[in-house]
Structures are given as C-alpha cells and as structure tokens.
Motif scaffolding. Structure first.
Motif, PDB file in Angstrom:
ATOM      1  N   UNK A 164       0.836  -1.205   0.000  1.00 45.41           N
ATOM      2  CA  UNK A 164       0.000   0.000   0.000  1.00 45.41           C
ATOM      3  C   UNK A 164       0.869   1.253   0.000  1.00 45.41           C
ATOM      4  N   UNK A 165       1.945   1.230   0.753  1.00 47.18           N
ATOM      5  CA  UNK A 165       2.869   2.355   0.815  1.00 47.18           C
ATOM      6  C   UNK A 165       3.514   2.597  -0.551  1.00 47.18           C
ATOM      7  N   UNK A 166       3.955   1.535  -1.201  1.00 42.10           N
ATOM      8  CA  UNK A 166       4.566   1.671  -2.527  1.00 42.10           C
ATOM      9  C   UNK A 166       3.559   2.177  -3.566  1.00 42.10           C
ATOM     10  N   UNK A 167       2.320   1.719  -3.481  1.00 41.77           N
ATOM     11  CA  UNK A 167       1.281   2.216  -4.395  1.00 41.77           C
ATOM     12  C   UNK A 167       1.106   3.722  -4.235  1.00 41.77           C
ATOM     13  N   UNK A 168       1.020   4.173  -2.990  1.00 42.24           N
ATOM     14  CA  UNK A 168       0.850   5.605  -2.735  1.00 42.24           C
ATOM     15  C   UNK A 168       2.046   6.409  -3.236  1.00 42.24           C
ATOM     16  N   UNK A 169       3.247   5.936  -2.950  1.00 36.88           N
ATOM     17  CA  UNK A 169       4.448   6.668  -3.341  1.00 36.88           C
ATOM     18  C   UNK A 169       4.645   6.698  -4.852  1.00 36.88           C
ATOM     19  N   UNK A 170       4.209   5.644  -5.548  1.00 33.41           N
ATOM     20  CA  UNK A 170       4.308   5.658  -7.008  1.00 33.41           C
ATOM     21  C   UNK A 170       3.414   6.728  -7.615  1.00 33.41           C
ATOM     22  N   UNK A 171       2.299   6.997  -6.990  1.00 33.21           N
ATOM     23  CA  UNK A 171       1.359   7.995  -7.502  1.00 33.21           C
ATOM     24  C   UNK A 171       1.752   9.406  -7.105  1.00 33.21           C
ATOM     25  N   UNK A 172       2.342   9.549  -5.887  1.00 31.87           N
ATOM     26  CA  UNK A 172       2.735  10.878  -5.409  1.00 31.87           C
ATOM     27  C   UNK A 172       3.805  10.729  -4.341  1.00 31.87           C
ATOM     28  N   UNK A 173       5.040  10.923  -4.732  1.00 34.59           N
ATOM     29  CA  UNK A 173       6.161  10.758  -3.807  1.00 34.59           C
ATOM     30  C   UNK A 173       6.354  11.973  -2.907  1.00 34.59           C
ATOM     31  N   UNK A 174       5.482  12.983  -3.029  1.00 30.26           N
ATOM     32  CA  UNK A 174       5.609  14.156  -2.173  1.00 30.26           C
ATOM     33  C   UNK A 174       4.832  14.019  -0.861  1.00 30.26           C
ATOM     34  N   UNK A 175       4.096  12.922  -0.702  1.00 30.08           N
ATOM     35  CA  UNK A 175       3.395  12.711   0.573  1.00 30.08           C
ATOM     36  C   UNK A 175       4.410  12.727   1.711  1.00 30.08           C
ATOM     37  N   UNK A 176       4.064  13.408   2.776  1.00 29.71           N
ATOM     38  CA  UNK A 176       4.919  13.390   3.967  1.00 29.71           C
ATOM     39  C   UNK A 176       4.679  12.082   4.713  1.00 29.71           C
ATOM     40  N   UNK A 177       5.585  11.757   5.610  1.00 30.48           N
ATOM     41  CA  UNK A 177       5.396  10.560   6.432  1.00 30.48           C
ATOM     42  C   UNK A 177       4.110  10.668   7.249  1.00 30.48           C
ATOM     43  N   UNK A 178       3.790  11.874   7.675  1.00 32.30           N
ATOM     44  CA  UNK A 178       2.557  12.086   8.441  1.00 32.30           C
ATOM     45  C   UNK A 178       1.330  11.786   7.577  1.00 32.30           C
ATOM     46  N   UNK A 179       1.327  12.271   6.345  1.00 31.96           N
ATOM     47  CA  UNK A 179       0.209  12.010   5.433  1.00 31.96           C
ATOM     48  C   UNK A 179       0.093  10.522   5.108  1.00 31.96           C
ATOM     49  N   UNK A 180       1.227   9.886   4.846  1.00 31.42           N
ATOM     50  CA  UNK A 180       1.223   8.445   4.562  1.00 31.42           C
ATOM     51  C   UNK A 180       0.733   7.658   5.775  1.00 31.42           C
ATOM     52  N   UNK A 181       1.191   8.063   6.946  1.00 33.41           N
ATOM     53  CA  UNK A 181       0.781   7.389   8.179  1.00 33.41           C
ATOM     54  C   UNK A 181      -0.727   7.474   8.366  1.00 33.41           C
ATOM     55  N   UNK A 182      -1.296   8.646   8.111  1.00 28.68           N
ATOM     56  CA  UNK A 182      -2.739   8.830   8.238  1.00 28.68           C
ATOM     57  C   UNK A 182      -3.480   7.925   7.255  1.00 28.68           C
ATOM     58  N   UNK A 183      -3.019   7.900   6.001  1.00 29.53           N
ATOM     59  CA  UNK A 183      -3.681   7.088   4.968  1.00 29.53           C
ATOM     60  C   UNK A 183      -3.587   5.594   5.256  1.00 29.53           C
ATOM     61  N   UNK A 184      -2.502   5.181   5.909  1.00 28.60           N
ATOM     62  CA  UNK A 184      -2.272   3.754   6.152  1.00 28.60           C
ATOM     63  C   UNK A 184      -2.544   3.330   7.592  1.00 28.60           C
ATOM     64  N   UNK A 185      -3.016   4.277   8.389  1.00 32.88           N
ATOM     65  CA  UNK A 185      -3.351   3.994   9.785  1.00 32.88           C
ATOM     66  C   UNK A 185      -2.142   3.456  10.559  1.00 32.88           C
ATOM     67  N   UNK A 186      -1.017   4.133  10.378  1.00 31.13           N
ATOM     68  CA  UNK A 186       0.236   3.787  11.053  1.00 31.13           C
ATOM     69  C   UNK A 186       0.816   5.051  11.655  1.00 31.13           C
ATOM     70  N   UNK A 187       1.859   4.907  12.450  1.00 32.87           N
ATOM     71  CA  UNK A 187       2.529   6.080  13.011  1.00 32.87           C
ATOM     72  C   UNK A 187       3.525   6.640  11.989  1.00 32.87           C
ATOM     73  N   UNK A 188       3.774   7.952  12.034  1.00 35.03           N
ATOM     74  CA  UNK A 188       4.778   8.529  11.134  1.00 35.03           C
ATOM     75  C   UNK A 188       6.161   7.868  11.292  1.00 35.03           C
ATOM     76  N   UNK A 189       6.512   7.503  12.513  1.00 35.22           N
ATOM     77  CA  UNK A 189       7.811   6.852  12.746  1.00 35.22           C
ATOM     78  C   UNK A 189       7.864   5.483  12.059  1.00 35.22           C
ATOM     79  N   UNK A 190       6.760   4.750  12.121  1.00 39.06           N
ATOM     80  CA  UNK A 190       6.715   3.437  11.465  1.00 39.06           C
ATOM     81  C   UNK A 190       6.821   3.589   9.949  1.00 39.06           C
TER      82      UNK A 190
END
Length: 154
Positions: free
Chosen positions: A11-37
């Motif tokens: 899921x993370x790779x799918x998101x990054x392929x579409x938009x690599x400008x997502x911050x870790x915080x934005x990715x964490x929110x979309x994937x229901x994970x912590x920014x550190x993870x």
C-alpha cells in the motif's frame, strides 16, 4: 537482504508511485500507522532497492520535448564488447530516454525525445548513426499518447 512485502509495504509503494511528495505524516494517516513506522518502512524499502529513486515527472510539452521517436536498432556484431559499447554510448545521449536490448528482428529499442523533427534528424545524423556497428535504425514517431504510466501494479 530483500524481504517479502507485506500489505502495508504494498500500500505504501502504491501511494508513493502515484505521489512521492506525501509526507510521512500524510502516509501514516492514509495507512493507519505512526509517522515513525512509515519513516522506517520507507527507509527499509529504499535500502532493499524496492524504491530505486524518487524523481519529478515533467510535462514534456512544457519543456519542448514534443517529438518522441521509438527507434529500432540493428547491430552488425553481437559480441559482449560490441553490445556493451553501444549501451554505454547511447546512455550518454540526453535525447535517449530509454534503451532496451531486445529479442527478435532488432537488437535495441530506444525511446528518444527531441523538440522537433529537425532536432531528431541532427541527433540521428551526428550522434546515433555515427556509432560503430550499426546496420540500420528504423524509427516511428508518437502521434498521440493514450496511456503513459510510471506506476507498476503491486
């Protein structure tokens, strides 16, 4: 060491392929994970080579690269030295966007981007055609683009 991708990695790779400008915080929110993870996962995916590089994809028309040629190249010789020399040479040409060694009637397929036919002609005559061992170059030009995707299905 390369590990198997889990569902979160995919899921993370799918998101990054579409938009690599997502911050870790934005990715964490979309994937229901912590920014550190997410940070650790992205770092691991880079280290393991799943993420080869992060780039900006430009609109070729805005930078005046409106003529795209797909060129099939046939070489006279097929020794490892000859093939390697050809690959090293075309890799140096800014106009060559992609180069693939192929099976079939031609040895290589090149994707070449230029501003116009005149620029392509100069590239062909003064760069590509002067390389040793070329028998023929057969080019086709893109008329329209139905799909141009950089994201692989995961």
């Amino acid at each position: 060491m390369t590990t198997t991708l889990d569902n979160t990695d995919r899921a993370l790779l799918k998101l990054l392929q579409r938009d690599a400008t997502f911050t870790n915080k934005e990715l964490a929110y979309k994937l229901n994970k912590s920014p550190a993870a997410i940070h650790e996962r992205v770092k691991r995916l880079k280290e393991q080579g799943y993420i080869a590089r992060i780039v900006a994809i430009l609109d070729r028309k805005k930078i005046d690269k409106t003529l795209i040629a797909i060129s099939h190249v046939l070489l006279k010789e097929h020794t490892a030295k000859t093939l390697g020399e050809f690959e090293r040479s075309v890799a140096q040409f800014d106009e060559v966007m992609e180069c693939y060694q192929m099976t079939g009637s031609f040895d290589f397929i090149l994707k070449i981007a230029t501003a116009n036919m005149e620029e392509y002609h100069l590239f062909l005559r003064h760069k590509l055609a002067v390389l040793p061992n070329i028998v023929t170059v057969q080019s086709s030009f893109i008329l329209s683009e139905t799909k141009n995707d950089t994201a692989y299905p995961i």
